[in-house]
Design a protein around this motif. Structure first.
Motif, PDB file in Angstrom:
ATOM      1  N   TYR A 133     104.519 -33.033  19.850  1.00 37.36           N
ATOM      2  CA  TYR A 133     104.238 -32.167  18.658  1.00 37.36           C
ATOM      3  C   TYR A 133     102.907 -32.641  18.085  1.00 37.36           C
ATOM      4  N   ILE A 134     102.703 -33.704  17.938  1.00 37.05           N
ATOM      5  CA  ILE A 134     101.165 -34.006  17.079  1.00 37.05           C
ATOM      6  C   ILE A 134     100.065 -33.583  18.129  1.00 37.05           C
ATOM      7  N   SER A 141      94.763 -26.738  16.937  1.00 32.27           N
ATOM      8  CA  SER A 141      93.944 -26.917  15.964  1.00 32.27           C
ATOM      9  C   SER A 141      92.578 -26.712  16.264  1.00 32.27           C
ATOM     10  N   GLY A 164      98.335 -34.335   5.614  1.00 34.80           N
ATOM     11  CA  GLY A 164      99.095 -34.189   6.832  1.00 34.80           C
ATOM     12  C   GLY A 164      98.319 -33.566   7.845  1.00 34.80           C
ATOM     13  N   GLY A 166      97.536 -35.002  10.718  1.00 35.70           N
ATOM     14  CA  GLY A 166      98.232 -34.782  12.128  1.00 35.70           C
ATOM     15  C   GLY A 166      97.286 -35.761  12.958  1.00 35.70           C
ATOM     16  N   ASP A 187      98.630 -39.173   6.632  1.00 40.86           N
ATOM     17  CA  ASP A 187      99.890 -38.742   7.181  1.00 40.86           C
ATOM     18  C   ASP A 187     100.746 -39.780   7.446  1.00 40.86           C
ATOM     19  N   THR A 191     102.282 -40.806  12.792  1.00 39.49           N
ATOM     20  CA  THR A 191     101.160 -39.871  13.092  1.00 39.49           C
ATOM     21  C   THR A 191      99.813 -40.456  13.079  1.00 39.49           C
ATOM     22  N   ASP A 214     103.035 -40.471   2.619  1.00 39.49           N
ATOM     23  CA  ASP A 214     104.264 -39.589   2.512  1.00 39.49           C
ATOM     24  C   ASP A 214     103.810 -38.677   1.253  1.00 39.49           C
ATOM     25  N   PHE A 215     103.562 -37.318   1.648  1.00 35.17           N
ATOM     26  CA  PHE A 215     103.027 -36.456   0.361  1.00 35.17           C
ATOM     27  C   PHE A 215     104.329 -36.359  -0.520  1.00 35.17           C
ATOM     28  N   SER A 230      96.449 -27.861   6.141  1.00 34.52           N
ATOM     29  CA  SER A 230      96.620 -27.031   7.228  1.00 34.52           C
ATOM     30  C   SER A 230      98.062 -26.964   7.994  1.00 34.52           C
ATOM     31  N   ASN A 231      98.456 -26.104   8.241  1.00 30.70           N
ATOM     32  CA  ASN A 231      99.916 -25.910   8.684  1.00 30.70           C
ATOM     33  C   ASN A 231     100.882 -26.858   8.297  1.00 30.70           C
ATOM     34  N   ILE A 232     100.705 -26.840   6.858  1.00 39.87           N
ATOM     35  CA  ILE A 232     101.892 -27.845   6.067  1.00 39.87           C
ATOM     36  C   ILE A 232     102.642 -27.139   5.297  1.00 39.87           C
TER      37      ILE A 232
END
Ligand SMILES: C[S@@+](CC[C@H](N)C(=O)[O-])C[C@H]1O[C@@H](n2cnc3c(N)ncnc32)[C@H](O)[C@@H]1O
Length: 326
Positions: A133-134, A141, A164, A166, A187, A191, A214-215, A230-232
């Motif tokens: 995934y990562i 990206s 995030g 990645g 992240d 990750t 952790d956001f 990005s992509n979050i």
């Protein structure tokens, strides 16, 4: 006939995907990266049934992923570098991620009945699932980050927070293009462990670092010129997206910029098709994620105190929207 063709193509679309993704999973493309093989030799090498593999190899050649050469098969020269795991232009991780996502999509009916995302497979997560995934994020990206670096002037920026972030792909691309820029990849620990490997290999470890966070829980710190997201937001509810925008505001210097890069819908929510389709991916995979419209993203940023919006198309299908902290 146009409608019939369209529906036929949609209805049978899973067949090509399954042929390609199952072959990838079973190592067919990595084996063929070593050169032409007959179906029998490849079946012996991979421990597969020769007749079944023969049928699948012919189907892969039919769609142009392989080339049939006498009795043997080899990778199509354009597809090979995208499919072989150790190629510098590989997309294998993101395709393996698609393979796993397909298992969720097969349970879309449950989500439609319950409104809930498909539960994670009962089985323990496969060890390489998170890495695929990562690293899949790195696959996609890689080029879009170069587009962002070309479209946006980072020359006055000194500190960038990649929320995030990645594997750190964007931070590494931005830092390489801007010698005065220092980037922090924020992240989850699972990750950042991968990001630290990428950073160490890049030779940019003096200017790109990774921090665990952790956001949903942690603040973003302060003194940043840019917060890059990005992509979050497609994983998040509107409330959580607003929370990210507020934390970014607190982390930025006056005049600092917040950037939301994502697949955006237009105001009809029916176009572009990839963003409408991706919203279904978030429906089955997350509790409350969705593709946002550009209007919605800007409204969330504006409510958190950003203005002077600009936007740039990047990576073919994405758009980065930039708001300045007022
Ligand atoms: C879709 S990937 C995007 C990665 C990268 N920004 C990019 O565009 O390639 C989502 C990232 O969010 C991270 N993430 C998910 N939940 C998080 C959380 N609660 N706090 C921080 N990061 C999180 C994941 O680990 C993953 O790296």
């Amino acid at each position: 006939m146009e409608a019939r063709d369209k529906l036929d193509r949609i209805a049978a679309g899973y067949q090509d995907a399954f042929i390609m993704l199952t072959s990838l999973r079973l190592g067919v493309f990595d084996a063929l990266a070593g050169g032409t093989r007959t179906p029998a030799a490849l079946a012996a090498e991979l421990g597969l049934d020769a007749r079944a593999l023969d049928t699948v190899l012919h189907a892969l050649a039919a769609v142009g992923i392989l080339v049939k050469d006498g009795e043997g098969f080899r990778l199509d020269p354009d597809c090979g570098p995208l499919l072989a795991s150790d190629s510098p232009t590989t997309m294998a991780s993101i395709y393996r991620h698609h393979d796993r996502l397909s298992r969720r999509w097969m349970r879309l009916e449950e989500t439609l009945r319950t409104g809930e995302p498909v539960p994670r497979e009962a089985a323990v997560r496969e060890p390489r699932e998170h890495r695929d995934y990562i690293c899949g994020m790195e696959n996609i990206s890689r080029s879009s980050s170069r587009d962002v670096a070309a479209a946006i002037d980072f020359s006055a920026a000194r500190r960038l927070l990649d929320v995030g972030g990645g594997p750190g792909t964007a931070s590494l691309v931005f830092a390489a293009a801007n010698p005065a820029l220092r980037c922090v990849v924020f992240d989850l620990p699972e990750t950042t462990a991968i990001a630290r490997g990428q950073i160490a290999a890049s030779g940019l470890a003096d200017r790109v670092t990774a921090v665990d966070g952790d956001f949903h829980v942690d603040g973003f710190g302060d003194g940043f010129d840019v917060v890059y997201v990005s992509n979050i937001i497609h994983m998040l509810t509107p409330d959580d997206t607003a929370m990210i925008a507020r934390k970014a505001h607190a982390a930025l210097v006056p005049g600092g910029r917040l950037m939301f890069k994502d697949f955006y819908l237009d105001d009809t929510r029916t176009a572009p098709a990839h963003a409408a389709r991706f919203s279904v991916n978030m429906l089955v995979g997350t509790a409350g994620g969705q593709s946002y419209t550009l209007t919605e993203a800007k409204a969330i940023m504006a409510a958190a105190g950003f203005g002077g919006f600009t936007e740039a198309p990047v990576g073919g299908r994405s758009l980065v929207v930039v708001g300045t902290r007022s």
